[in-house]
Design an enzyme around this catalytic site. Structure first.
Site, PDB file in Angstrom:
ATOM      1  N   LYS A 236       0.808  -1.219   0.000  1.00  0.00           N
ATOM      2  CA  LYS A 236       0.000   0.000   0.000  1.00  0.00           C
ATOM      3  C   LYS A 236       0.843   1.273   0.000  1.00  0.00           C
ATOM      4  O   LYS A 236       0.470   2.263  -0.623  1.00  0.00           O
ATOM      5  CB  LYS A 236      -1.002   0.013   1.149  1.00  0.00           C
ATOM      6  CG  LYS A 236      -0.448  -0.125   2.543  1.00  0.00           C
ATOM      7  CD  LYS A 236      -1.589  -0.161   3.569  1.00  0.00           C
ATOM      8  CE  LYS A 236      -1.062  -0.354   4.983  1.00  0.00           C
ATOM      9  NZ  LYS A 236      -0.536  -1.743   5.161  1.00  0.00           N
TER      10      LYS A 236
ATOM     11  N   ASN B 163      -0.765   7.184   6.407  1.00  0.00           N
ATOM     12  CA  ASN B 163       0.433   6.598   7.006  1.00  0.00           C
ATOM     13  C   ASN B 163       1.698   7.287   6.532  1.00  0.00           C
ATOM     14  O   ASN B 163       2.732   7.251   7.206  1.00  0.00           O
ATOM     15  CB  ASN B 163       0.532   5.107   6.661  1.00  0.00           C
ATOM     16  CG  ASN B 163      -0.292   4.261   7.616  1.00  0.00           C
ATOM     17  OD1 ASN B 163      -0.923   4.771   8.517  1.00  0.00           O
ATOM     18  ND2 ASN B 163      -0.290   2.963   7.395  1.00  0.00           N
TER      19      ASN B 163
ATOM     20  N   HIS C 101      -1.458  -8.669  11.834  1.00  0.00           N
ATOM     21  CA  HIS C 101      -2.010  -7.954  12.998  1.00  0.00           C
ATOM     22  C   HIS C 101      -3.161  -8.720  13.651  1.00  0.00           C
ATOM     23  O   HIS C 101      -4.068  -8.114  14.216  1.00  0.00           O
ATOM     24  CB  HIS C 101      -2.508  -6.569  12.589  1.00  0.00           C
ATOM     25  CG  HIS C 101      -1.479  -5.734  11.899  1.00  0.00           C
ATOM     26  ND1 HIS C 101      -0.300  -5.346  12.509  1.00  0.00           N
ATOM     27  CD2 HIS C 101      -1.450  -5.212  10.636  1.00  0.00           C
ATOM     28  CE1 HIS C 101       0.404  -4.615  11.665  1.00  0.00           C
ATOM     29  NE2 HIS C 101      -0.248  -4.526  10.535  1.00  0.00           N
TER      30      HIS C 101
END
Length: 255
Positions: free
Chosen positions: A116, A139, A185
């Site tokens: 990404k 981010n 995650h």
């Protein structure tokens, strides 16, 4: 941005106290309050620092607008206005949503387990080198909330993690891009892959018929879960292996 602090308080659902003032810019970094007049400081609690500790020095510097979620004696700052809320980060997100409704810029939001950051950077550079007005956020770059509240672009390219998507409720992408989904995650999602998958598919939330959803048709987890989500927007699959029905594919060395 040019709005009264009382209007901002209503936008974020906070309680206003003190003296009203006009806000022209927003920051969460006390070091960036170089133009104190018109600056709104959002006090955020971090791992190592608490933004509330900087209210007094910023007030002395000339800042007169604050969003807080901690105990502050506003009587110590008679010329300042305060917006009290339960969570400063959530308030900043709501502020971004308010201004998102006002701006005409298009949002390209990119998520995925892998690739990404590269895709976000590439999309941003393609638009920038085409001489389009474009901002980079998420981010990489600064936060999207600060970007839409302080700068105006025709396009915003943002990278979104599952953590960020989990906290977004009013957000809508004009173009939502899901690169891929691989187990990652899972400790955050009760070690359940489906919970993580559902988080990634939040990229679709609030999309309208005129919006676009771009996804990888080669990714098994994405394909397996498409049917679990409403897709009233324009759907644009891409892939290396797909030969029919893809908006983009690879034919030899040609895209």
């Amino acid at each position: 941005m040019n709005d009264l602090l009382t209007h901002i308080a209503a936008c974020v659902g906070g309680a206003f106290e003190g003296t009203d003032t006009t806000v022209v810019r927003v920051t969460t970094d006390s070091r960036r309050a170089n133009l104190p007049e018109g600056t709104l400081f959002v006090a955020i609690r971090g791992t190592n620092r608490d933004g509330h500790d900087y209210i007094e020095p910023l007030y002395r510097k000339g800042v007169r607008a604050f969003i807080v979620d901690g105990a502050v004696d506003v009587r110590r700052y008679p010329e300042a206005g305060f917006v009290r809320c339960d969570d400063s980060v959530a308030a900043l997100q709501r502020l971004a949503a308010c201004f998102r409704d006002r701006i005409r810029g298009k949002v390209v939001a990119i998520t995925g387990s892998n690739g990404k950051t590269t895709t976000t950077t590439l999309a941003y550079e393609m638009l920038r080198q085409a001489d389009l007005s474009v901002g980079l956020a998420g981010n990489i770059g600064q936060s999207f909330a600060l970007e839409v509240a302080t700068e105006y672009f025709d396009w915003y390219v943002i990278e979104l993690s599952s953590f960020q998507l989990d906290g977004m409720y009013d957000f809508r992408a004009d173009v939502g891009v899901l690169m891929n989904i691989t187990p990652d995650h899972l400790d955050r999602y009760d070690h359940k892959l489906q919970n993580y998958v559902d988080s990634k598919f939040r990229i679709l939330q609030n999309q309208r018929a005129t919006d676009k959803f771009v996804y990888c048709a080669d990714d098994p987890l994405t394909l397996e879960n498409l049917g679990r989500h409403d897709r009233n927007m324009e759907v644009l699959p891409f892939g290396v292996k797909c030969t029919e029905g893809c908006a983009a594919s690879l034919d030899g060395d040609t895209i």
